[in-house]
Design an enzyme around this catalytic site. Structure first.
Site, short mmCIF file in Angstrom:
data_model
loop_
_atom_site.label_atom_id
_atom_site.label_comp_id
_atom_site.label_asym_id
_atom_site.label_seq_id
_atom_site.Cartn_x
_atom_site.Cartn_y
_atom_site.Cartn_z
N ARG A 1 -4.69 -4.24 -6.11
CA ARG A 1 -5.68 -4.29 -7.18
C ARG A 1 -5.78 -5.73 -7.68
O ARG A 1 -4.79 -6.47 -7.68
CB ARG A 1 -5.29 -3.34 -8.31
CG ARG A 1 -5.31 -1.87 -7.90
CD ARG A 1 -4.85 -0.96 -9.04
NE ARG A 1 -4.93 0.44 -8.64
CZ ARG A 1 -3.95 1.10 -8.02
NH1 ARG A 1 -2.82 0.46 -7.72
NH2 ARG A 1 -4.10 2.37 -7.69
N LYS B 1 -0.63 0.77 -11.42
CA LYS B 1 -1.34 1.83 -12.15
C LYS B 1 -0.57 3.14 -12.13
O LYS B 1 -0.55 3.86 -13.12
CB LYS B 1 -2.73 2.02 -11.53
CG LYS B 1 -3.61 3.03 -12.23
CD LYS B 1 -4.98 3.09 -11.56
CE LYS B 1 -5.88 4.09 -12.26
NZ LYS B 1 -7.22 4.15 -11.60
N HIS C 1 -12.09 -5.83 -6.14
CA HIS C 1 -11.48 -4.51 -5.98
C HIS C 1 -11.94 -3.86 -4.67
O HIS C 1 -11.24 -3.00 -4.12
CB HIS C 1 -11.87 -3.62 -7.16
CG HIS C 1 -10.95 -2.46 -7.38
ND1 HIS C 1 -10.95 -1.35 -6.57
CD2 HIS C 1 -9.99 -2.24 -8.31
CE1 HIS C 1 -10.04 -0.49 -7.00
NE2 HIS C 1 -9.44 -1.01 -8.04
N ARG D 1 -9.93 -3.08 -1.26
CA ARG D 1 -9.13 -1.88 -1.06
C ARG D 1 -9.92 -0.83 -0.25
O ARG D 1 -9.39 -0.23 0.69
CB ARG D 1 -8.71 -1.30 -2.41
CG ARG D 1 -7.75 -2.23 -3.15
CD ARG D 1 -7.50 -1.79 -4.58
NE ARG D 1 -6.89 -0.48 -4.71
CZ ARG D 1 -5.61 -0.23 -4.47
NH1 ARG D 1 -4.80 -1.19 -4.05
NH2 ARG D 1 -5.13 0.98 -4.65
N TYR E 1 6.70 9.85 -2.96
CA TYR E 1 7.52 9.05 -2.05
C TYR E 1 7.94 7.74 -2.72
O TYR E 1 7.23 7.22 -3.59
CB TYR E 1 6.73 8.72 -0.78
CG TYR E 1 6.63 9.85 0.21
CD1 TYR E 1 7.72 10.17 1.02
CD2 TYR E 1 5.46 10.59 0.34
CE1 TYR E 1 7.63 11.20 1.95
CE2 TYR E 1 5.36 11.63 1.27
CZ TYR E 1 6.46 11.93 2.07
OH TYR E 1 6.37 12.94 2.98
#
Length: 305
Positions: free
Chosen positions: A140, A167, A230, A233, A267
């Site tokens: 990010r 986040k 952004h 991503r 995870y």
């Protein structure tokens, strides 16, 4: 106000998000109902706040502020300082927000000239490095611009992003491809003695501005409908899956999305790390292949739309 401040103090938020939420309350809530007893507040009081924000054209802020007010009132009820939360009664009363996505380039034929443009950018060394590194690591924007040298082990080719900056509040391990390490080593003599990898222009004690990378992309001729910081991503998510055929769960781990095992547990940061190391190097090599390939006859130029 006292209840809202107490509620905010208990939240474990990223610093930049905390500043944003505090601004919602300080600018648009406290001046109007900050001194009111929470138990006397009604739906109309919160609707009036939302309407004032709507009138200045900030529809998304109106929805976000209303949502936060609802969370504070729910906390007030839980701590026995209000009998009910009236905010849910506003459902359907606010002007709708058109949902959108960050602009991203997801076709290889369009990505190639964009990469050539990024590498041809003539700005400060820090901005050039950020533009080159952004598509390689696809974190990010806030995680990139606030990166600290202490988070990197260039010999091990790793970037450990702490949970406080993520986040999802889960620490992220970013394997660094050879190309990414080269960019960082080249930048290190310039900012390596300080805290931030991408230090601010006015003072190295602060990271670069949140608009720096975006402004550079605009300077290259790509408007907000074509590309954003952004958007790297989505670029990686799409092409790694559709073109390079990496497993979606491996990609999502690297995107710092919450991926859970069969028992519903998230995870950890090193899950599938060998696969992710291979994926990040293949991704960097693929971007180099696109960037250095001769432009197709009659193809797009290195400038954006």
């Amino acid at each position: 106000k006292a209840i809202a401040v107490e509620w905010m103090a208990k939240r474990k938020w990223v610093a930049s998000y905390r500043v944003k939420v505090e601004a919602y309350f300080n600018n648009d809530v406290f001046p109007w109902i900050g001194s009111r007893d929470a138990d006397t507040l009604e739906a109309a009081d919160f609707l009036a706040i939302a309407r004032r924000i709507e009138e200045r054209g900030s529809l998304e802020t109106a929805h976000r502020t209303t949502k936060k007010c609802g969370e504070v009132m729910r906390y007030a009820v839980a701590t026995q300082r209000a009998k009910r939360n009236p905010v849910p009664d506003l459902q359907g009363a606010l002007a709708p927000v058109e949902k959108g996505h960050f602009a991203a380039i997801t076709k290889p034929d369009d990505l190639a000239p964009f990469l050539r443009a990024l590498h041809g950018y003539r700005g400060t060394p820090m901005t050039r490095a950020a533009l080159k590194l952004a598509p390689l690591v696809f974190v990010r924007p806030i995680e990139l611009r606030t990166a600290e040298w202490s988070e990197f082990d260039l010999d091990a080719a790793q970037w450990n992003v702490p949970a406080s900056k993520i986040k999802t509040r889960i620490p992220l391990l970013v394997p660094l491809a050879r190309q990414a390490v080269e960019i960082l080593r080249e930048l290190h003599p310039l900012t390596g003695r300080g805290r931030y990898v991408f230090a601010g222009v006015r003072t190295p004690k602060r990271p670069m501005s949140s608009n720096t990378v975006l402004a550079a992309i605009r300077a290259l001729g790509y408007d907000k409908a074509a590309a954003t910081g952004h958007g790297f991503r989505a670029t990686a998510r799409t092409i790694l899956d559709e073109k390079l055929k990496f497993r979606p769960d491996i990609i999502d781990h690297q995107l710092a999305h919450v991926v859970k095992d069969t028992n519903g547990r998230a995870y950890n940061r090193t899950a599938f790390i060998e696969d992710r190391i291979a994926m990040m190097q293949r991704w960097a090599d693929y971007l180099d292949e696109l960037r250095t390939a001769p432009p197709a006859a009659g193809g797009a130029s290195s400038k954006g739309p």
